[in-house]
Design a protein around this motif. Structure first.
Motif, PDB file in Angstrom:
ATOM      1  N   LEU A   1     -58.909  -9.215  -0.432  1.00  0.00           N
ATOM      2  CA  LEU A   1     -59.363  -8.267  -1.447  1.00  0.00           C
ATOM      3  C   LEU A   1     -60.402  -7.312  -0.869  1.00  0.00           C
ATOM      4  O   LEU A   1     -60.416  -6.118  -1.192  1.00  0.00           O
ATOM      5  CB  LEU A   1     -59.926  -9.019  -2.655  1.00  0.00           C
ATOM      6  N   LEU A   2     -61.259  -7.832  -0.009  1.00  0.00           N
ATOM      7  CA  LEU A   2     -62.220  -6.973   0.687  1.00  0.00           C
ATOM      8  C   LEU A   2     -61.495  -6.028   1.642  1.00  0.00           C
ATOM      9  O   LEU A   2     -61.811  -4.835   1.712  1.00  0.00           O
ATOM     10  CB  LEU A   2     -63.243  -7.821   1.451  1.00  0.00           C
ATOM     11  N   ALA A   3     -60.509  -6.558   2.367  1.00  0.00           N
ATOM     12  CA  ALA A   3     -59.756  -5.742   3.329  1.00  0.00           C
ATOM     13  C   ALA A   3     -59.041  -4.587   2.627  1.00  0.00           C
ATOM     14  O   ALA A   3     -58.969  -3.474   3.168  1.00  0.00           O
ATOM     15  CB  ALA A   3     -58.764  -6.610   4.084  1.00  0.00           C
ATOM     16  N   GLU A   4     -58.529  -4.828   1.415  1.00  0.00           N
ATOM     17  CA  GLU A   4     -57.869  -3.760   0.655  1.00  0.00           C
ATOM     18  C   GLU A   4     -58.823  -2.601   0.368  1.00  0.00           C
ATOM     19  O   GLU A   4     -58.390  -1.476   0.157  1.00  0.00           O
ATOM     20  CB  GLU A   4     -57.367  -4.298  -0.695  1.00  0.00           C
ATOM     21  N   ARG A   5     -60.101  -2.892   0.380  1.00  0.00           N
ATOM     22  CA  ARG A   5     -61.122  -1.879   0.090  1.00  0.00           C
ATOM     23  C   ARG A   5     -61.822  -1.392   1.359  1.00  0.00           C
ATOM     24  O   ARG A   5     -62.892  -0.802   1.306  1.00  0.00           O
ATOM     25  CB  ARG A   5     -62.122  -2.439  -0.911  1.00  0.00           C
ATOM     26  N   GLY A   6     -61.217  -1.699   2.509  1.00  0.00           N
ATOM     27  CA  GLY A   6     -61.739  -1.196   3.777  1.00  0.00           C
ATOM     28  C   GLY A   6     -62.865  -2.022   4.373  1.00  0.00           C
ATOM     29  O   GLY A   6     -63.524  -1.578   5.309  1.00  0.00           O
ATOM     30  N   ILE A   7     -63.105  -3.218   3.859  1.00  0.00           N
ATOM     31  CA  ILE A   7     -64.158  -4.096   4.379  1.00  0.00           C
ATOM     32  C   ILE A   7     -63.478  -5.188   5.192  1.00  0.00           C
ATOM     33  O   ILE A   7     -62.869  -6.104   4.638  1.00  0.00           O
ATOM     34  CB  ILE A   7     -65.000  -4.720   3.236  1.00  0.00           C
TER      35      ILE A   7
ATOM     36  N   MET B   1     -70.486  -2.702  -3.001  1.00  0.00           N
ATOM     37  CA  MET B   1     -69.640  -1.946  -3.923  1.00  0.00           C
ATOM     38  C   MET B   1     -68.233  -2.541  -4.005  1.00  0.00           C
ATOM     39  O   MET B   1     -67.637  -2.582  -5.085  1.00  0.00           O
ATOM     40  CB  MET B   1     -69.579  -0.472  -3.505  1.00  0.00           C
ATOM     41  N   ALA B   2     -67.710  -3.026  -2.883  1.00  0.00           N
ATOM     42  CA  ALA B   2     -66.391  -3.665  -2.895  1.00  0.00           C
ATOM     43  C   ALA B   2     -66.426  -4.944  -3.738  1.00  0.00           C
ATOM     44  O   ALA B   2     -65.511  -5.204  -4.527  1.00  0.00           O
ATOM     45  CB  ALA B   2     -65.934  -3.972  -1.467  1.00  0.00           C
ATOM     46  N   LEU B   3     -67.496  -5.735  -3.595  1.00  0.00           N
ATOM     47  CA  LEU B   3     -67.619  -6.959  -4.397  1.00  0.00           C
ATOM     48  C   LEU B   3     -67.697  -6.628  -5.881  1.00  0.00           C
ATOM     49  O   LEU B   3     -67.062  -7.303  -6.714  1.00  0.00           O
ATOM     50  CB  LEU B   3     -68.855  -7.753  -3.967  1.00  0.00           C
TER      51      LEU B   3
END
Length: 86
Positions: A29-35, A59-61
């Motif tokens: 889920l973090l990876a989907e947001r570029g993290i 912000m991703a969390l």
């Protein structure tokens, strides 16, 4: 005397309230947001109180968990600490 600021990191509790119980579920889920964090970095983020946290990760969390900073970070009353002077 000066006050030492402290906080309680509630990521694990917020994740559980949203039905997300494992750190392995958070990583994609973090990876989907570029993290892009390693499995051990995500584990530490959830299991330990971070001393440093990038705003992008925060912000991703918030987006993943549909919550606010107040949900994740609980300020604790300042502890009084002696400065050593009299």
């Amino acid at each position: 005397m000066t006050g030492a600021l402290d906080y309680r990191w509630r990521l694990r509790e917020v994740m559980a309230a949203r039905g997300l119980y494992s750190t392995t579920g958070l990583r994609p889920l973090l990876a989907e947001r570029g993290i892009d964090l390693s499995a051990s970095q995500v584990y530490r983020l959830v299991a330990e109180k971070p001393e440093r946290l990038s705003l992008r990760t925060l912000m991703a969390l918030l987006d993943i968990l549909d919550c606010t900073m107040d949900d994740l970070i609980e300020p604790l009353p300042a502890r009084r600490r002696r400065t050593g002077r009299r």
